[in-house]
Design a protein around this motif. Structure first.
Motif, mmCIF file in Angstrom:
data_model
loop_
_atom_site.group_PDB
_atom_site.id
_atom_site.type_symbol
_atom_site.label_atom_id
_atom_site.label_comp_id
_atom_site.label_asym_id
_atom_site.label_seq_id
_atom_site.Cartn_x
_atom_site.Cartn_y
_atom_site.Cartn_z
ATOM 1 N N ILE A 110 0.928 -1.141 -0.117
ATOM 2 C CA ILE A 110 -0.065 -0.225 -0.425
ATOM 3 C C ILE A 110 0.679 1.043 -0.086
ATOM 4 O O ILE A 110 1.902 1.336 0.927
ATOM 5 C CB ILE A 110 -1.032 0.166 1.296
ATOM 6 C CG1 ILE A 110 -1.466 -1.462 1.111
ATOM 7 C CG2 ILE A 110 -2.053 1.767 1.022
ATOM 8 C CD1 ILE A 110 -2.610 -1.764 -0.064
ATOM 9 N N VAL A 111 0.847 1.612 -1.052
ATOM 10 C CA VAL A 111 1.644 2.750 -1.052
ATOM 11 C C VAL A 111 0.686 4.252 -0.849
ATOM 12 O O VAL A 111 -0.530 4.622 -1.224
ATOM 13 C CB VAL A 111 2.128 3.232 -2.602
ATOM 14 C CG1 VAL A 111 3.441 1.818 -2.224
ATOM 15 C CG2 VAL A 111 1.908 2.297 -3.765
ATOM 16 N N SER A 112 1.763 4.799 -1.418
ATOM 17 C CA SER A 112 1.201 6.827 -1.463
ATOM 18 C C SER A 112 0.474 6.937 -2.896
ATOM 19 O O SER A 112 1.531 6.082 -4.096
ATOM 20 C CB SER A 112 1.742 8.246 -1.212
ATOM 21 O OG SER A 112 2.916 8.283 -1.418
ATOM 22 N N GLY A 113 -0.537 7.933 -3.021
ATOM 23 C CA GLY A 113 -0.683 8.248 -4.901
ATOM 24 C C GLY A 113 -0.100 9.219 -4.864
ATOM 25 O O GLY A 113 1.247 10.339 -3.970
ATOM 26 N N PRO A 114 -0.276 9.820 -6.548
ATOM 27 C CA PRO A 114 -1.043 9.585 -7.061
ATOM 28 C C PRO A 114 -0.745 8.204 -7.707
ATOM 29 O O PRO A 114 0.716 7.965 -7.667
ATOM 30 C CB PRO A 114 -1.387 10.592 -8.569
ATOM 31 C CG PRO A 114 0.024 10.873 -8.336
ATOM 32 C CD PRO A 114 0.772 11.388 -6.752
ATOM 33 N N SER A 115 -0.961 7.371 -8.311
ATOM 34 C CA SER A 115 -0.964 5.911 -9.639
ATOM 35 C C SER A 115 0.334 6.736 -11.088
ATOM 36 O O SER A 115 0.256 8.070 -10.972
ATOM 37 C CB SER A 115 -2.003 5.877 -10.123
ATOM 38 O OG SER A 115 -2.639 6.473 -11.299
ATOM 39 N N ASP A 116 0.841 5.997 -11.059
ATOM 40 C CA ASP A 116 1.535 6.209 -12.131
ATOM 41 C C ASP A 116 0.899 6.835 -13.602
ATOM 42 O O ASP A 116 1.580 7.483 -14.067
ATOM 43 C CB ASP A 116 2.309 5.207 -13.168
ATOM 44 C CG ASP A 116 3.581 4.592 -11.796
ATOM 45 O OD1 ASP A 116 4.665 4.691 -12.229
ATOM 46 O OD2 ASP A 116 3.502 4.427 -10.503
ATOM 47 N N ASP A 117 -0.328 5.956 -13.562
ATOM 48 C CA ASP A 117 -0.964 7.148 -14.914
ATOM 49 C C ASP A 117 -2.784 7.345 -14.006
ATOM 50 O O ASP A 117 -3.568 7.082 -14.221
ATOM 51 C CB ASP A 117 -1.455 5.853 -15.331
ATOM 52 C CG ASP A 117 -1.854 6.588 -17.004
ATOM 53 O OD1 ASP A 117 -2.371 7.711 -17.281
ATOM 54 O OD2 ASP A 117 -2.090 5.580 -18.084
ATOM 55 N N PRO A 118 -2.273 9.310 -13.898
ATOM 56 C CA PRO A 118 -3.391 9.742 -12.893
ATOM 57 C C PRO A 118 -4.660 9.973 -13.776
ATOM 58 O O PRO A 118 -5.300 10.438 -13.387
ATOM 59 C CB PRO A 118 -3.055 10.484 -12.142
ATOM 60 C CG PRO A 118 -1.407 10.737 -13.482
ATOM 61 C CD PRO A 118 -1.359 9.711 -14.183
ATOM 62 N N GLU A 119 -4.554 10.248 -14.735
ATOM 63 C CA GLU A 119 -5.490 10.634 -16.148
ATOM 64 C C GLU A 119 -6.418 9.426 -16.404
ATOM 65 O O GLU A 119 -7.420 9.339 -16.488
ATOM 66 C CB GLU A 119 -4.282 11.233 -17.371
ATOM 67 C CG GLU A 119 -4.319 12.751 -17.207
ATOM 68 C CD GLU A 119 -4.049 13.320 -18.508
ATOM 69 O OE1 GLU A 119 -3.833 12.571 -19.313
ATOM 70 O OE2 GLU A 119 -3.480 14.897 -18.456
ATOM 71 N N CYS A 120 -5.440 8.736 -16.633
ATOM 72 C CA CYS A 120 -6.723 7.446 -16.192
ATOM 73 C C CYS A 120 -7.203 6.254 -15.585
ATOM 74 O O CYS A 120 -8.120 6.988 -15.491
ATOM 75 C CB CYS A 120 -5.425 6.312 -17.832
ATOM 76 S SG CYS A 120 -6.263 4.810 -17.809
ATOM 77 N N TYR A 121 -6.304 6.304 -14.330
ATOM 78 C CA TYR A 121 -6.780 5.746 -12.584
ATOM 79 C C TYR A 121 -7.502 6.909 -11.793
ATOM 80 O O TYR A 121 -6.507 6.952 -10.939
ATOM 81 C CB TYR A 121 -5.102 5.048 -12.598
ATOM 82 C CG TYR A 121 -5.283 3.971 -13.910
ATOM 83 C CD1 TYR A 121 -5.917 3.432 -13.928
ATOM 84 C CD2 TYR A 121 -3.494 3.464 -13.888
ATOM 85 C CE1 TYR A 121 -5.376 1.721 -14.947
ATOM 86 C CE2 TYR A 121 -2.828 2.615 -14.750
ATOM 87 C CZ TYR A 121 -4.202 1.764 -14.639
ATOM 88 O OH TYR A 121 -3.410 1.035 -16.345
ATOM 89 N N VAL A 122 -8.002 7.288 -12.320
ATOM 90 C CA VAL A 122 -9.609 8.114 -11.246
ATOM 91 C C VAL A 122 -9.030 7.060 -9.667
ATOM 92 O O VAL A 122 -9.748 6.412 -10.053
ATOM 93 C CB VAL A 122 -9.712 8.266 -11.606
ATOM 94 C CG1 VAL A 122 -10.440 9.884 -10.652
ATOM 95 C CG2 VAL A 122 -9.949 9.284 -12.968
ATOM 96 N N PRO A 123 -8.636 7.565 -8.413
ATOM 97 C CA PRO A 123 -9.313 6.825 -7.301
ATOM 98 C C PRO A 123 -10.702 6.807 -6.833
ATOM 99 O O PRO A 123 -11.501 7.763 -7.326
ATOM 100 C CB PRO A 123 -8.541 7.351 -6.778
ATOM 101 C CG PRO A 123 -8.201 8.251 -6.988
ATOM 102 C CD PRO A 123 -7.860 7.933 -8.222
ATOM 103 N N TRP A 124 -11.066 5.550 -6.509
ATOM 104 C CA TRP A 124 -12.919 6.079 -6.683
ATOM 105 C C TRP A 124 -13.239 6.866 -5.392
ATOM 106 O O TRP A 124 -14.636 7.827 -5.906
ATOM 107 C CB TRP A 124 -13.613 4.313 -6.525
ATOM 108 C CG TRP A 124 -14.765 4.649 -6.171
ATOM 109 C CD1 TRP A 124 -15.544 4.425 -5.063
ATOM 110 C CD2 TRP A 124 -16.019 4.149 -7.057
ATOM 111 N NE1 TRP A 124 -17.367 4.618 -5.108
ATOM 112 C CE2 TRP A 124 -17.126 4.123 -6.658
ATOM 113 C CE3 TRP A 124 -15.812 3.337 -8.141
ATOM 114 C CZ2 TRP A 124 -17.875 3.893 -7.523
ATOM 115 C CZ3 TRP A 124 -16.524 3.572 -9.670
ATOM 116 C CH2 TRP A 124 -17.778 3.553 -8.912
#
Length: 373
Positions: A27-41
């Motif tokens: 479990i890591v801190s965000g954002p994701s490596d592709d933040p435009e695609c992977y929007v957290p819920w």
């Protein structure tokens, strides 16, 4: 025990520990490596990072129900995505199996993929709560599970979905806005027991229930399928004579066709994104078919496959990914943009996610088969 035996044991333990580390994401801190695609819920969605594996990868798609156009197009879209050169070079194998409405059969298929050593399994689950044991097996085996559309009730898999309840709320708001006095509504539901059907249904009824108006809602099962929804609608019209509004989760082209066949007046309609439905919405708007057409195309599956590959490569992804809805509402249906007269009625429009670099032509998708591979 000899020194060499102790060394061998320690080596084995080290390998096993490495396997377990890979099975359980950090479990890591965000954002994701592709933040435009992977929007957290949501704001409290966790971010996963699995131990990176060396590709190319073996990935399987474990689908359930297939007897409707959305699922068929979903299978075709998955195959089309897997054939794109930049994706294909990362895949040693891409396997597709559809098991119907039999939940144990779908779980058995996932178990078979785990036993066969697949790196990741993408699943459109028939039941959100029945997969506990197989989720644990996948986790213990180091197999990444990515659920989409009908997702899994767990935080030990990655879920990719749109806000299905929010979609139901959208349709409920549309009916509420267009029926100032309430009235009798036909609700054409999807496949019983699936999370999508339940969430959309709950969203519709929460909005109507909170409106303070007098509603009578007649529910029928359309299974997101044109012929099934058409017959269910025809039967409902024969029994109830007339409805003031309609909402349908899929099979919407069949629903409107049943209205036409029965001479039913055109009424406000909250529905999905089928090309045929949108053709009807544009054609009969002036006669009262005021439509909200919203949903998410079958290209959800492509986002799920992309997520699985990125997770296998050790990239950071949210545990739960929220995809955008494709929405068009009366009077804004534009020919050649929101619907396509020359394409099949069964084609789902809005079948792309540009923020994820996922775009398909109708020809790319419809050139694929729906068969297992």
């Amino acid at each position: 025990m000899s020194r060499s035996a102790i060394g061998a044991t320690l080596t084995l333990c080290s390998v096993l520990a490495g396997t377990m580390t890979m099975a359980e994401p950090e479990i890591v801190s965000g954002p994701s490596d592709d933040p435009e695609c992977y929007v957290p819920w949501s704001d409290d969605t966790a971010f996963f990072q699995y131990g990176a594996k060396e590709g190319p990868f073996r990935i399987a798609l474990a689908n359930g129900y297939i007897a409707n156009t959305w699922r068929i197009q979903m299978i075709q879209t998955a195959k089309a995505y897997a054939e794109q050169p930049e994706v294909a070079e990362k895949l040693a194998e891409f396997k597709v199996v559809s098991t119907g409405e039999d939940v144990p059969a779908q779980i058995s298929a996932i178990n078979n993929f785990i036993d066969s050593g697949y790196d990741a399994i993408v699943v459109n689950a028939q039941n959100p709560t029945a997969f506990g044991p197989v989720i644990k097996r996948a986790k213990d085996a180091g197999v990444i599970l990515v659920a989409f559309d009908n997702i899994l009730d767990t935080e030990d898999a990655i879920n990719v979905n749109v806000d299905q309840k929010g979609l139901g709320e959208l349709w409920g708001i549309w009916l509420n806005d267009h029926l100032p006095d309430g009235g009798k509504v036909l609700e054409v539901r999807g496949v019983a027991g699936t999370s999508v059907d339940t969430d959309r249904h709950d969203g519709i009824h929460e909005v109507l229930g909170a409106s303070g108006k007098d509603w009578e809602v007649v529910e029928v099962l359309g299974k997101w399928d044109d012929p099934t929804a058409q017959k269910a609608t025809a039967d409902a019209i024969a029994v109830h004579n007339q409805f003031d509004g309609i909402t349908a989760q899929g099979g919407d082209t069949g629903v409107v066709q049943a209205m036409l066949d029965a001479g039913h007046p055109m009424v406000p309609f909250g529905g999905e994104t089928e090309n045929g439905f949108r053709k009807f919405c544009a054609e009969f708007s002036g006669e009262g078919l005021k439509c909200s057409s919203a949903g998410t195309g079958p290209a959800q599956v492509a986002v799920a496959i992309k997520t699985a590959i990125d997770a296998l490569e050790g990239k950071v992804v949210p545990q739960s990914v929220k995809l955008p809805l494709a929405i068009v509402e009366d009077p804004d249906f534009v020919e050649g943009e929101d619907y396509y007269p020359g394409e099949s009625d069964n084609f789902f429009v809005g079948n792309s996610f540009p923020t994820c670099g996922i775009n398909f032509t109708a020809q790319e998708i419809m050139g694929q088969t729906e068969a297992d591979q």
